[in-house]
Design an enzyme around this catalytic site. Structure first.
Site, PDB file in Angstrom:
ATOM      1  N   LYS A  24       0.937  -1.121   0.123  1.00 54.24           N
ATOM      2  CA  LYS A  24       0.094   0.004  -0.025  1.00 54.24           C
ATOM      3  C   LYS A  24       0.816   1.360  -0.031  1.00 54.24           C
ATOM      4  CE  LYS A  24      -4.021   1.900   2.398  1.00 54.24           C
ATOM      5  NZ  LYS A  24      -4.934   1.690   3.641  1.00 54.24           N
ATOM      6  N   SER A  44      -9.898  -0.557   6.675  1.00 54.08           N
ATOM      7  CA  SER A  44      -9.431  -0.390   5.208  1.00 54.08           C
ATOM      8  C   SER A  44      -8.769  -1.608   4.794  1.00 54.08           C
ATOM      9  CB  SER A  44      -8.601   0.944   5.351  1.00 54.08           C
ATOM     10  OG  SER A  44      -9.311   2.000   4.900  1.00 54.08           O
ATOM     11  N   SER A  99      -9.657   1.859   2.489  1.00 57.40           N
ATOM     12  CA  SER A  99      -9.031   2.623   1.444  1.00 57.40           C
ATOM     13  C   SER A  99      -8.088   1.782   0.858  1.00 57.40           C
ATOM     14  CB  SER A  99      -8.107   3.718   2.340  1.00 57.40           C
ATOM     15  OG  SER A  99      -7.357   3.226   3.214  1.00 57.40           O
TER      16      SER A  99
HETATM   17  N1  GLN Z   1     -13.502   3.896   5.690  1.00 61.18           N
HETATM   18  C1  GLN Z   1     -12.903   4.589   7.050  1.00 61.18           C
HETATM   19  C2  GLN Z   1     -12.486   5.975   6.932  1.00 61.18           C
HETATM   20  O1  GLN Z   1     -12.609   6.700   5.922  1.00 61.18           O
HETATM   21  C3  GLN Z   1     -11.769   3.719   7.328  1.00 61.18           C
HETATM   22  C4  GLN Z   1     -10.681   4.004   6.715  1.00 61.18           C
HETATM   23  C5  GLN Z   1      -9.443   3.388   7.057  1.00 61.18           C
HETATM   24  O2  GLN Z   1      -9.532   2.242   7.635  1.00 61.18           O
HETATM   25  N2  GLN Z   1      -8.204   3.705   6.698  1.00 61.18           N
HETATM   26  O3  GLN Z   1     -11.962   6.697   7.683  1.00 61.18           O
END
Ligand code: GLN
Length: 497
Positions: A80, A179, A155
């Site tokens: 990532k 994410s 994400s």
């Molecule tokens: N979807 C969640 C957010 O937008 C979690 C994102 C994540 O785990 N980085 O904060």
């Protein structure tokens, strides 16, 4: 050659170790796959062909010299783009870091390299890991390999999509509110959020430091465990890293069993907003666990209903503070520096054009929640809810060994459907966020396809902090049972790209 890309990480490592195939051949097969399909999928922001082949050659040399190889030596991985990589671009999916070349490796990057894992490149993500669809990336969305018109989750959509499209057998994600697990669920792959502090955050660009956690993504439970063991463990460079031995995750993945286990089903993890096909697959999973000898216990965790609201105060608050470092002076983009403007003006022009709308929304929300006069009402209350969520888990784990739930309320939604509706987007993490607030460990693994749309459904398994091995013990048993029923891994159901 073609089927090298279909092998698991464990199989690839065994073949490389036995000399049946070279690490260079394995890397080349995956690079060729990237060339063939990534134009459609867009899992990668950057492919490091030279770096990958050099790492693979080093593994082959080690083997030729009779030196010992690690358990994942020669296995390709998609990283990532939130982890720093020395000499290789790291953007966090943001324009603000475009062109920045980190001078150092994150601890995770370093450990992967030391283990002989071959890093193919950096994967697409929502900007600063804020999102559930990868549509917030400044560099365009990623498609879900099951249906390219749908989101691969976020994400970490790039990491999950790279696995589901056989561009890499392993990937790394980060999970602040879901994410790793939500992308795993909607792509039919396996993703694990380790116990908070289990994997070092050093060199992982910070979003919400008290919630962020790096972890393994793979196509099988055993592969995730092998990767977990490589990246986990104490790091003196991260002050919140746990100074304890890594739970025996690989051993657990090899001895999957649930006999005699008490499994909790939380009442609050269903109801309005849950797709029927998701609930059907979840109910079947609970029956499967019962059939394998587990005792099912129904539980209530009343504070979970407020977890999402608390998260959307805590995460933006921490983000507003963490992202203050992107001031146009230290890294990446600088706009308007023509000799006529003050440093403040350059900072503000740079942040205006470098950050996307979701990142700006959160910085504003967080700045407001932390401002004097509002701090107690917003941030303070959210922290109290966080404590209540942790207590609900404590009470649950006094009665059961693991808790299970659907990972997400729905399957992959169409690209574009929720991008202008932040609340709808936030709901994708309804079942994953409580885990981050409490700091414990959780896995998502495939439990079938939804009746309505034939898309993958994820089963979430949650364990207490430091009991990550339970995820793998239960996950391996469930995976084996499902695969016996289906007769093949779930990704074989995905249409060809
Ligand atoms: N979807 C969640 C957010 O937008 C979690 C994102 C994540 O785990 N980085 O904060």
């Amino acid at each position: 050659m073609a089927d090298l890309i279909r092998l698991t990480a464990a199989e690839l490592a065994a073949r490389v170790a036995a000399g049946d195939v070279s690490a260079v051949e394995v890397a080349e097969a995956h690079l060729a796959r990237i060339d063939a399909v990534d134009e459609k999928v867009h899992a990668f922001l950057h492919v490091d062909r030279e770096g990958a082949l050099a790492q693979a050659r080093a593994v082959d040399e080690k083997r030729a010299n009779g030196e010992p190889l690690g358990p994942l030596a020669g296995v390709p991985l998609a990283l990532k783009d939130i982890f720093t990589t020395e000499g290789v671009p790291t953007t966090v999916g943001s324009k603000i870091l475009e062109g920045w070349i980190p001078p150092y490796d994150a601890t995770v990057t370093k450990r992967l390299k030391a283990a002989g894992v071959v890093i193919l490149g950096k994967t697409n993500m929502d900007e600063f890991a804020m999102g559930s669809s990868t549509e917030n990336s400044a560099f365009g969305p990623t498609g879900n390999p099951w249906d390219l018109t749908r989101i691969p989750g976020g994400s970490g959509g790039g990491s999950a999509a790279s696995l589901a499209s056989f561009q890499a057998p392993l990937a790394i994600g980060t999970d602040t509110g879901g994410s790793i697990r939500q992308p795993a669920a909607v792509t039919g792959t396996v993703g694990v959020k380790p116990t908070y502090g289990g994997v070092s955050r050093y060199g992982m660009v910070a979003f919400s430091s008290s919630l962020d956690q790096g972890g393994p993504c793979a196509r099988t439970v055993l592969d995730a465990a092998l990767l977990h063991e490589v990246i986990a463990g104490h790091d003196p460079l991260d002050s919140t890293s746990i100074d304890a031995s890594v739970p025996p995750v690989v051993e657990a993945a090899r001895t999957g069993s649930v006999a005699g286990l008490r499994v909790g089903v939380v009442r609050e993890f269903r109801g309005e907003g849950f797709q029927q096909g998701v609930l059907n697959r979840f109910d079947e999973s609970v029956e499967l666990l019962r059939g394998l000898g587990a005792t099912i216990v129904e539980l209530s965790c009343p504070s979970f209903d407020k977890a999402l609201a608390a998260y959307y105060l805590i995460a933006p608050s921490e983000c507003s503070s963490n992202l203050a470092r992107f001031d146009a002076m230290r890294y990446g983009l600088r706009v308007g520096d023509d000799g006529t403007r003050s440093a403040e003006e350059v900072t503000s022009l740079t942040r205006e054009s470098g950050f996307g709308p979701e990142v700006k929304r959160r910085i504003m929300l967080g700045t407001y929640a932390l401002s004097s006069g509002y701090y107690d009402a917003y941030y303070g209350s959210a922290q109290k809810v966080r404590t209540l969520v942790a207590r609900d888990f404590d009470r649950a784990f006094a009665q059961v060994d693991v808790v299970v739930s659907p990972t997400t309320p729905t399957t992959a939604f169409p690209i574009g459907e929720r991008v202008d509706d932040p609340m709808a987007m936030y709901l994708a993490d309804l079942c994953t966020i409580p885990v981050n607030l409490a700091g414990n460990a959780a896995m998502s693994l495939p439990c079938g396809l939804a009746d309505e749309d034939g898309l993958p459904v994820g089963l979430q398994i949650i364990a207490p902090a430091l009991a990550d091995d339970r995820l793998y013990r239960v996950g391996a048993a469930v995976e084996a049972e499902f695969q016996a029923r289906w007769g093949h891994p779930i990704l074989e159901e995905a249409p060809a790209l």
